[in-house]
Design a protein around this motif. Structure first.
Motif, PDB file in Angstrom:
ATOM      1  N   ASN A 212      13.216  22.177 -36.814  1.00 24.06           N
ATOM      2  CA  ASN A 212      12.567  21.961 -35.515  1.00 24.06           C
ATOM      3  C   ASN A 212      12.715  23.192 -34.631  1.00 24.06           C
TER       4      ASN A 212
ATOM      5  N   GLY B 187      10.647  26.097 -35.920  1.00 23.86           N
ATOM      6  CA  GLY B 187       9.253  25.963 -35.516  1.00 23.86           C
ATOM      7  C   GLY B 187       9.042  26.387 -34.080  1.00 23.86           C
TER       8      GLY B 187
ATOM      9  N   GLY C 266      -1.524  21.410 -30.193  1.00 26.55           N
ATOM     10  CA  GLY C 266      -0.102  21.080 -30.194  1.00 26.55           C
ATOM     11  C   GLY C 266       0.169  19.654 -29.758  1.00 26.55           C
TER      12      GLY C 266
ATOM     13  N   VAL D 222      -0.637  17.500 -32.763  1.00 24.44           N
ATOM     14  CA  VAL D 222       0.371  17.697 -33.809  1.00 24.44           C
ATOM     15  C   VAL D 222       1.678  16.994 -33.451  1.00 24.44           C
TER      16      VAL D 222
ATOM     17  N   THR E 282       3.182  14.340 -36.101  1.00 25.58           N
ATOM     18  CA  THR E 282       4.473  14.590 -36.752  1.00 25.58           C
ATOM     19  C   THR E 282       5.494  13.515 -36.402  1.00 25.58           C
TER      20      THR E 282
ATOM     21  N   ILE F  76       9.307  19.838 -43.080  1.00 25.12           N
ATOM     22  CA  ILE F  76       7.981  20.366 -42.712  1.00 25.12           C
ATOM     23  C   ILE F  76       7.506  19.729 -41.412  1.00 25.12           C
ATOM     24  N   LEU F  77       7.692  18.423 -41.289  1.00 23.89           N
ATOM     25  CA  LEU F  77       7.278  17.713 -40.076  1.00 23.89           C
ATOM     26  C   LEU F  77       8.044  18.209 -38.848  1.00 23.89           C
TER      27      LEU F  77
ATOM     28  N   PHE G 135       9.400  21.174 -38.499  1.00 24.38           N
ATOM     29  CA  PHE G 135       8.931  22.530 -38.209  1.00 24.38           C
ATOM     30  C   PHE G 135       7.641  22.478 -37.396  1.00 24.38           C
ATOM     31  N   LEU G 136       6.701  21.641 -37.841  1.00 20.63           N
ATOM     32  CA  LEU G 136       5.431  21.506 -37.125  1.00 20.63           C
ATOM     33  C   LEU G 136       5.652  20.909 -35.733  1.00 20.63           C
TER      34      LEU G 136
ATOM     35  N   LEU H 100       6.677  23.677 -33.509  1.00 26.10           N
ATOM     36  CA  LEU H 100       5.498  24.431 -33.078  1.00 26.10           C
ATOM     37  C   LEU H 100       4.804  23.729 -31.913  1.00 26.10           C
ATOM     38  N   SER H 101       4.692  22.410 -32.021  1.00 25.31           N
ATOM     39  CA  SER H 101       4.015  21.655 -30.954  1.00 25.31           C
ATOM     40  C   SER H 101       4.826  21.704 -29.657  1.00 25.31           C
TER      41      SER H 101
END
Length: 345
Positions: free
Chosen positions: A1, A4, A28, A31, A35, A50-51, A53-54, A57-58
């Protein structure tokens, strides 16, 4: 997290196109909701990673790109470049999550809880999407004055960046482990979520409060004060493991960490009114690196020592070091009075 979030900070620091930033902000938001739902639909560790990390990003899209767009709009429309009202959402989000989880714990399993949080996030997406005006491409504000950047000196920026790294260490250790820390303290088992909720309640109005304090004593003085208070808040639960001191520590921590972030990012409006997100992104890279490194070290220290006390002492020490760096930065700044960010054409 946090990785990201760090990548998102890098992206925010290099993009200058306001239209692109607006699109990334809105992507974002979507996302973030997707997520959150995904966390309740799988038990695969790689998919979770992966979730998260995304999701990080959001977070960068909302906290950095969104804040930069808000600051740009405020400056263009001759308002103060302050983010207190927006950043109150961080604390309110913490409160909503803590209350929701506490209410759901007895009748929903962890998967269903993630899906309920998804619904809450989806509801909040609507005003977050609709209320932010589309960016304007004009290089002047509504009064016809040009938006001219006035960046600080390299020494000041270096000191401030190092201090913000320290703030990242101070924030992430308590924020990441607060529930586990409180639950492990003698006599406070099961009270971790309460501490998280109290932190959120204190955080919600704090950014607005620190905006007002900064108007009176200046941004750097406000940052130094908030950092020292946060150091005290971090230490209180380990100095004496009582419910009173623990909740007082949560109030001090919650009442300062959002204010520190808000005050630093508000400086973006002073120094870079035309592209505040660039400054935000560069500063947040330092904060983001701390967010990745500090929890790893704290986790290792906990395995070695059996508790989180050493990690908390280190986090408090980082806040004190950051305060000292900002005190030195004051001597490198010609004047601490905020510049309006405009010059007459």
């Amino acid at each position: 997290n946090y990785l990201g979030y760090l990548v998102g900070a890098v992206v925010a620091s290099v993009i200058s196109d306001l239209e692109l930033k607006d699109r990334l902000y809105r992507i974002g938001l979507v996302v973030a909701v997707i997520t959150t739902a995904g966390m309740g639909l799988t038990e695969n560790l790689w998919l979770w990673s992966i979730l998260r990390f995304l999701a990080g990003l959001s977070c960068a899209a909302g906290m950095l790109i969104g804040s930069g767009l808000v600051l740009n709009w405020l400056i263009r429309h001759n308002h103060r470049s302050e983010l207190g009202i927006q950043f109150s959402g961080v604390g309110l989000g913490m409160v909503v999550c803590a209350v929701a989880v506490e209410l759901m714990n007895t009748w929903l399993d962890w998967r269903q809880q993630w899906l309920v949080l998804t619904v809450i996030g989806g509801a909040m997406l609507v005003p977050a999407w609709a209320w932010l005006p589309r960016p304007e491409s004009a290089t002047v504000n509504t009064s016809g004055r040009s938006m001219k950047d006035s960046p600080p000196g390299k020494a000041f920026m270096g000191l401030l960046t190092a201090a913000y790294f320290c703030a990242g260490v101070g924030f992430v250790v308590s924020a990441t482990f607060i529930v586990a820390i409180v639950d492990e303290l003698p006599g406070l088992e099961g009270k971790g979520v309460w501490a998280f909720m109290v932190m959120g309640l204190a955080a919600a109005p704090s950014a607005i409060l620190w905006d007002l304090i900064a108007r009176r004593i200046g941004n750097l003085n406000a940052l130094i004060t908030a950092s020292l208070l946060q150091a005290v808040g971090i230490l209180l639960p380990v100095i004496e493991p009582s419910i009173l001191l623990t909740m007082l520590g949560a109030i001090l921590f919650g009442g300062t960490f959002v204010g520190i972030v808000c005050l630093v990012l508000t400086m973006a409006g002073r120094f870079y009114p035309s592209q505040p997100a660039r400054f935000m992104g560069k500063m947040t890279i330092a904060y983001g690196i701390a967010q990745i490194v500090a929890p790893m070290i704290t986790g290792l220290l906990r395995e070695y020592n059996g508790d989180y006390s050493v990690g908390l002492y280190a986090a408090a020490a980082a806040m004190i070091v950051g305060s000292a760096l900002m005190l030195i930065a004051k001597t490198r700044e010609v004047s601490e009075k905020p510049t309006p960010g405009f010059v007459n054409q």
